[in-house]
Design an enzyme around this catalytic site. Structure first.
Site, PDB file in Angstrom:
ATOM      1  N   TYR A  11      -2.092 -10.048   5.578  1.00 19.89           N
ATOM      2  CA  TYR A  11      -2.015  -8.628   5.931  1.00 19.89           C
ATOM      3  C   TYR A  11      -3.406  -8.148   6.340  1.00 19.89           C
ATOM      4  O   TYR A  11      -4.296  -8.036   5.508  1.00 19.89           O
ATOM      5  CB  TYR A  11      -1.471  -7.840   4.729  1.00 19.89           C
ATOM      6  CG  TYR A  11      -1.313  -6.348   4.927  1.00 19.89           C
ATOM      7  CD1 TYR A  11      -1.290  -5.761   6.192  1.00 19.89           C
ATOM      8  CD2 TYR A  11      -1.173  -5.496   3.821  1.00 19.89           C
ATOM      9  CE1 TYR A  11      -1.131  -4.395   6.357  1.00 19.89           C
ATOM     10  CE2 TYR A  11      -1.013  -4.131   3.977  1.00 19.89           C
ATOM     11  CZ  TYR A  11      -0.999  -3.587   5.245  1.00 19.89           C
ATOM     12  OH  TYR A  11      -0.856  -2.230   5.401  1.00 19.89           O
ATOM     13  N   TYR A  32     -12.918  -3.465   0.672  1.00 15.97           N
ATOM     14  CA  TYR A  32     -14.188  -2.970   0.128  1.00 15.97           C
ATOM     15  C   TYR A  32     -15.318  -3.996   0.181  1.00 15.97           C
ATOM     16  O   TYR A  32     -16.455  -3.677   0.507  1.00 15.97           O
ATOM     17  CB  TYR A  32     -14.009  -2.450  -1.313  1.00 15.97           C
ATOM     18  CG  TYR A  32     -15.207  -1.666  -1.825  1.00 15.97           C
ATOM     19  CD1 TYR A  32     -15.397  -0.344  -1.441  1.00 15.97           C
ATOM     20  CD2 TYR A  32     -16.161  -2.253  -2.656  1.00 15.97           C
ATOM     21  CE1 TYR A  32     -16.499   0.374  -1.883  1.00 15.97           C
ATOM     22  CE2 TYR A  32     -17.266  -1.546  -3.097  1.00 15.97           C
ATOM     23  CZ  TYR A  32     -17.442  -0.228  -2.718  1.00 15.97           C
ATOM     24  OH  TYR A  32     -18.531   0.484  -3.141  1.00 15.97           O
ATOM     25  N   LYS A  47       0.938  -9.804   9.035  1.00 11.81           N
ATOM     26  CA  LYS A  47       1.226  -8.400   9.320  1.00 11.81           C
ATOM     27  C   LYS A  47      -0.076  -7.832   9.873  1.00 11.81           C
ATOM     28  O   LYS A  47      -1.062  -7.688   9.161  1.00 11.81           O
ATOM     29  CB  LYS A  47       1.650  -7.643   8.060  1.00 11.81           C
ATOM     30  CG  LYS A  47       1.884  -6.149   8.308  1.00 11.81           C
ATOM     31  CD  LYS A  47       2.160  -5.384   7.018  1.00 11.81           C
ATOM     32  CE  LYS A  47       2.299  -3.883   7.298  1.00 11.81           C
ATOM     33  NZ  LYS A  47       2.457  -3.099   6.054  1.00 11.81           N
ATOM     34  N   ILE A  67       6.814  -4.738   9.805  1.00 15.21           N
ATOM     35  CA  ILE A  67       6.928  -4.235   8.433  1.00 15.21           C
ATOM     36  C   ILE A  67       6.575  -2.763   8.541  1.00 15.21           C
ATOM     37  O   ILE A  67       5.426  -2.398   8.781  1.00 15.21           O
ATOM     38  CB  ILE A  67       6.018  -4.993   7.447  1.00 15.21           C
ATOM     39  CG1 ILE A  67       6.513  -6.445   7.306  1.00 15.21           C
ATOM     40  CG2 ILE A  67       6.023  -4.288   6.081  1.00 15.21           C
ATOM     41  CD1 ILE A  67       5.632  -7.324   6.433  1.00 15.21           C
ATOM     42  N   ARG A 120      -8.072   0.220   6.316  1.00 15.81           N
ATOM     43  CA  ARG A 120      -8.112   0.380   4.854  1.00 15.81           C
ATOM     44  C   ARG A 120      -9.108  -0.569   4.187  1.00 15.81           C
ATOM     45  O   ARG A 120      -9.660  -0.254   3.137  1.00 15.81           O
ATOM     46  CB  ARG A 120      -6.720   0.138   4.248  1.00 15.81           C
ATOM     47  CG  ARG A 120      -5.717   1.251   4.546  1.00 15.81           C
ATOM     48  CD  ARG A 120      -4.416   0.989   3.799  1.00 15.81           C
ATOM     49  NE  ARG A 120      -3.418   2.012   4.065  1.00 15.81           N
ATOM     50  CZ  ARG A 120      -3.300   3.144   3.391  1.00 15.81           C
ATOM     51  NH1 ARG A 120      -4.137   3.424   2.416  1.00 15.81           N
ATOM     52  NH2 ARG A 120      -2.350   4.011   3.690  1.00 15.81           N
ATOM     53  N   THR A 132       0.827  -1.216   0.000  1.00 17.96           N
ATOM     54  CA  THR A 132       0.000   0.000   0.000  1.00 17.96           C
ATOM     55  C   THR A 132       0.857   1.259   0.000  1.00 17.96           C
ATOM     56  O   THR A 132       0.551   2.234  -0.693  1.00 17.96           O
ATOM     57  CB  THR A 132      -0.915   0.019   1.253  1.00 17.96           C
ATOM     58  OG1 THR A 132      -1.528  -1.262   1.389  1.00 17.96           O
ATOM     59  CG2 THR A 132      -1.975   1.077   1.151  1.00 17.96           C
ATOM     60  N   THR A 133       1.936   1.242   0.772  1.00 17.39           N
ATOM     61  CA  THR A 133       2.823   2.400   0.886  1.00 17.39           C
ATOM     62  C   THR A 133       3.484   2.745  -0.450  1.00 17.39           C
ATOM     63  O   THR A 133       3.901   3.876  -0.678  1.00 17.39           O
ATOM     64  CB  THR A 133       3.885   2.139   1.974  1.00 17.39           C
ATOM     65  OG1 THR A 133       3.193   1.904   3.209  1.00 17.39           O
ATOM     66  CG2 THR A 133       4.832   3.303   2.160  1.00 17.39           C
TER      67      THR A 133
END
Length: 291
Positions: free
Chosen positions: A135, A109, A164, A206, A140, A46-47
């Site tokens: 993750y 979503y 994560k 992470i 998000r 994502t980053t």
């Protein structure tokens, strides 16, 4: 899975002012982390603004990082989404030469049930032999993958090697740490909680901020892994403000501003993200100067 213990960093994607990928800056960032104590690198998470990077750009980013890394550190690739069939297709068609594991985000979503999370990751685990780090990032994805679901996957599939966890939920960390299989990795996805998680028996982090201050952050995490809370918290307290700053508006606008202050890359981001505000840039510049 010793290779995923310690400090992993979720690499940004540097952009030039015209918003094309700045591969020179990416090479600089990768070398900076390798030379300053980072234990492994995470690509296209994502980053990295993966939502706005084209398929062709992603492949070029992977190629440049693999070449620059030159087998020095383990590499984890972000492979996930909310279309299970497409994730499986990628796993079965992509060349994973040079990649040591995948980081697969909980479906966003769609808001599946816990059984939906399980079936999604079951299908992924059966589609690849690569080590999988789950993750969970409910802020998000809009839905929390509960510890019982994570632990069910950990027990049922030997290539599901870790999670994560990024819900900023201490109780959830403790439940996972208490009930996990012996060799299952609980990795912090929350920079502000990372030291506490390591001290409680976690496997490291992470990190987002770690790529800007790899020496300090990885030293802090190593103190945590060794149970050395006094020295660990001495570093944690020094870094508290900047961790708050980088997430104050959006990620990765904050961390890109830190990296710009360090002379590694520009702070440009792609829409719908925008650069850090002038006020936030000023706070970050002051922190970096003093740190």
């Amino acid at each position: 899975m010793q290779k995923f213990i310690g400090t992993g960093v979720a690499l940004i994607t540097p952009f030039k002012e015209d918003l094309s990928v700045d591969f020179d800056a990416l090479v600089k960032l990768v070398n900076f982390n390798i030379e300053n104590g980072t234990d492994y690198l995470v690509i296209n998470g994502t980053t990295a603004e993966s939502a706005t990077i084209t398929k062709e750009e992603k492949q070029e980013i992977i190629n440049v990082i693999i070449k620059t890394n030159n087998k020095r550190l383990p590499l984890v690739l972000g492979v996930g989404g909310n279309n299970t069939a497409l994730v499986i297709e990628e796993l079965q068609t992509r060349d994973f030469t040079g990649i040591d594991g995948i980081l697969s985000v909980a479906p966003y979503y769609s808001k599946p049930t816990q059984e939906g999370f399980y079936q999604h990751f079951k299908a992924i685990a059966q589609a690849t032999d690569l080590p999988i780090i789950l993750y969970n990032v409910p802020g998000r994805t809009a839905k929390n993958m509960e510890p019982a679901t994570t632990l069910r996957l950990a027990n049922d599939f030997k290539n599901v090697v870790g999670v994560k966890e990024a819900g900023n939920n201490q109780q959830q960390y403790y439940t996972l740490l208490r009930d996990k299989p012996a060799d299952f990795l609980v990795i912090s996805g929350d920079d502000d909680l990372a030291l506490g998680v390591a001290l409680a028996g976690g496997s490291g982090v992470i990190s987002v901020i770690g790529q800007a201050f790899p020496k300090a952050f990885s030293t802090m995490i190593n103190h945590g892994l060794k149970g050395n809370n006094k020295d660990g918290y001495a570093i944690h307290y020094k870094m508290m403000d900047v961790v708050d700053y980088i997430f104050a508006e959006n990620n990765p606008a904050g961390i890109k501003t830190v990296l710009q202050e360090l002379g590694i890359c520009k702070n440009d981001v792609r829409l719908p993200l925008v650069k850090a505000s002038t006020e936030l840039q000023s706070k970050i510049a002051k922190f970096v100067k003093n740190f």
